[in-house]
Design a protein around this motif. Structure first.
Motif, PDB file in Angstrom:
ATOM      1  N   GLY A  74     133.466  62.495  75.221  1.00 39.63           N
ATOM      2  CA  GLY A  74     132.499  61.760  76.032  1.00 39.63           C
ATOM      3  C   GLY A  74     133.125  60.947  77.134  1.00 39.63           C
ATOM      4  O   GLY A  74     132.660  59.844  77.454  1.00 39.63           O
ATOM      5  N   ILE A  97     129.945  63.600  71.951  1.00 38.07           N
ATOM      6  CA  ILE A  97     130.144  62.175  72.174  1.00 38.07           C
ATOM      7  C   ILE A  97     130.561  61.458  70.898  1.00 38.07           C
ATOM      8  O   ILE A  97     129.941  61.633  69.840  1.00 38.07           O
ATOM      9  CB  ILE A  97     128.856  61.551  72.736  1.00 38.07           C
ATOM     10  CG1 ILE A  97     128.584  62.111  74.138  1.00 38.07           C
ATOM     11  CG2 ILE A  97     128.941  60.030  72.760  1.00 38.07           C
ATOM     12  CD1 ILE A  97     127.253  61.700  74.712  1.00 38.07           C
ATOM     13  N   GLU A 110     125.100  54.935  77.949  1.00 37.00           N
ATOM     14  CA  GLU A 110     123.834  55.598  77.624  1.00 37.00           C
ATOM     15  C   GLU A 110     123.082  56.047  78.866  1.00 37.00           C
ATOM     16  O   GLU A 110     122.450  57.112  78.868  1.00 37.00           O
ATOM     17  CB  GLU A 110     122.976  54.673  76.763  1.00 37.00           C
ATOM     18  CG  GLU A 110     123.559  54.443  75.370  1.00 37.00           C
ATOM     19  CD  GLU A 110     122.595  53.740  74.442  1.00 37.00           C
ATOM     20  OE1 GLU A 110     121.512  53.292  74.910  1.00 37.00           O
ATOM     21  OE2 GLU A 110     122.896  53.633  73.232  1.00 37.00           O
ATOM     22  N   VAL A 113     124.594  59.243  80.078  1.00 33.01           N
ATOM     23  CA  VAL A 113     124.188  60.375  79.236  1.00 33.01           C
ATOM     24  C   VAL A 113     122.842  60.910  79.703  1.00 33.01           C
ATOM     25  O   VAL A 113     122.630  62.131  79.769  1.00 33.01           O
ATOM     26  CB  VAL A 113     124.129  59.960  77.753  1.00 33.01           C
ATOM     27  CG1 VAL A 113     123.522  61.083  76.905  1.00 33.01           C
ATOM     28  CG2 VAL A 113     125.521  59.611  77.243  1.00 33.01           C
ATOM     29  N   VAL A 123     123.903  67.568  74.583  1.00 34.53           N
ATOM     30  CA  VAL A 123     124.693  66.572  73.873  1.00 34.53           C
ATOM     31  C   VAL A 123     124.861  66.964  72.419  1.00 34.53           C
ATOM     32  O   VAL A 123     123.920  67.425  71.763  1.00 34.53           O
ATOM     33  CB  VAL A 123     124.030  65.183  73.972  1.00 34.53           C
ATOM     34  CG1 VAL A 123     124.637  64.196  72.989  1.00 34.53           C
ATOM     35  CG2 VAL A 123     124.149  64.649  75.393  1.00 34.53           C
TER      36      VAL A 123
END
Length: 262
Positions: A74, A97, A110, A113, A123
């Motif tokens: 990640g 991640i 976040e 993402v 993910v």
């Protein structure tokens, strides 16, 4: 029509952003772009990402070699350096991640993402703390599997069913607990082509030493290139087994430090 596919394991793209543990697994942005151009030149096709994320047992579609891009840990460079290049290609990409590193310097947060999701990147989980799963007692193992799946599922809005084992360290107990936790696909780091659903699913580790031609040979299944990758994996696996994960990592860190200082 379905066919086997090759999963490629990347880490950081462009630079390591001051993270020493990623330096030897960092692929320069220019080289990464050349890698994707080499895949296009081979006529490679992507795996059906939507089915894979949904946990459906699936291989690649089409007649060309199937390819899946994966990124472990990640790192922020997956977004800042790699995602736009991926979006210009036709290949599916997964970022695995480590949830305790979300928002730490050099790692995705976040909000980032969410940006990746909007760019079509899927993910998966890579543990809570990046601990080697096969080393853990049962309670800690379940925490490393369950907490990331729960957190990431809430973050991305779908059930996270894909797992990459940190360091590729898996054993039958880890695989059994991963299934109990709700993971349908467990990726490792053993070199090879994905030909079925037997876990852990193999991947080729891609570093800055892998040229576009090297990559072409691996994806095309060139016997000599595949045997070379498997021999390197076996050679690295032996000291890990003899020394144990902690001692091996300390020795590796010292050696890399000396190489960087020379």
């Amino acid at each position: 029509m379905t066919a086997p596919y090759t999963a490629l394991m990347y880490h950081a793209i462009g630079d390591a952003d001051g993270l020493p543990e990623s330096e030897d697994y960092t692929v320069p942005e220019r080289l990464f772009r050349r890698h994707l151009l080499a895949l296009e030149g081979l006529g490679c096709r992507s795996v059906p990402l939507a089915l894979l994320v949904a946990g459906v047992p699936t291989l690649a579609h089409g007649e060309g070699p199937g390819v899946l891009l994966t990124f472990d840990d990640g790192f922020e460079t997956v977004l800042t350096r790699g995602a736009e290049i991926v979006s210009e290609s036709d290949y599916a990409a997964l970022v695995f991640i480590t949830t305790d590193k979300l928002g730490q310097p050099g790692y995705l947060d976040e909000d980032q993402v969410q940006i990746l999701l909007g760019m079509g990147v899927a993910v998966g989980a890579h543990g809570k703390t990046h601990a080697y799963l096969s080393d853990l007692p049962l309670t800690a193992l379940r925490r490393e599997l369950n907490e990331p799946r729960e957190r990431l599922s809430k973050l991305v809005g779908y059930e996270v069913r894909l797992l990459s084992a940190p360091g590729g360290r898996v054993d039958p107990r880890v695989l059994d607990e991963a299934r109990r936790a709700g993971y349908t696909h467990v990726f490792g780091s053993r070199p090879g082509c994905v030909t079925g659903q037997a876990a852990p699913l193999p991947r080729y580790a891609i570093t800055s030493s892998v040229s576009p031609h090297d990559l072409e040979l691996l994806v095309a299944g060139d016997r000599r290139a595949v045997l070379k990758a498997k021999a390197r994996y076996a050679a690295l696996r032996f000291p890990k087994k003899v020394l144990g994960n902690d001692r091996y990592d300390r020795l590796r860190a010292r050696l890399l430090g000396r190489m960087r200082g020379s």
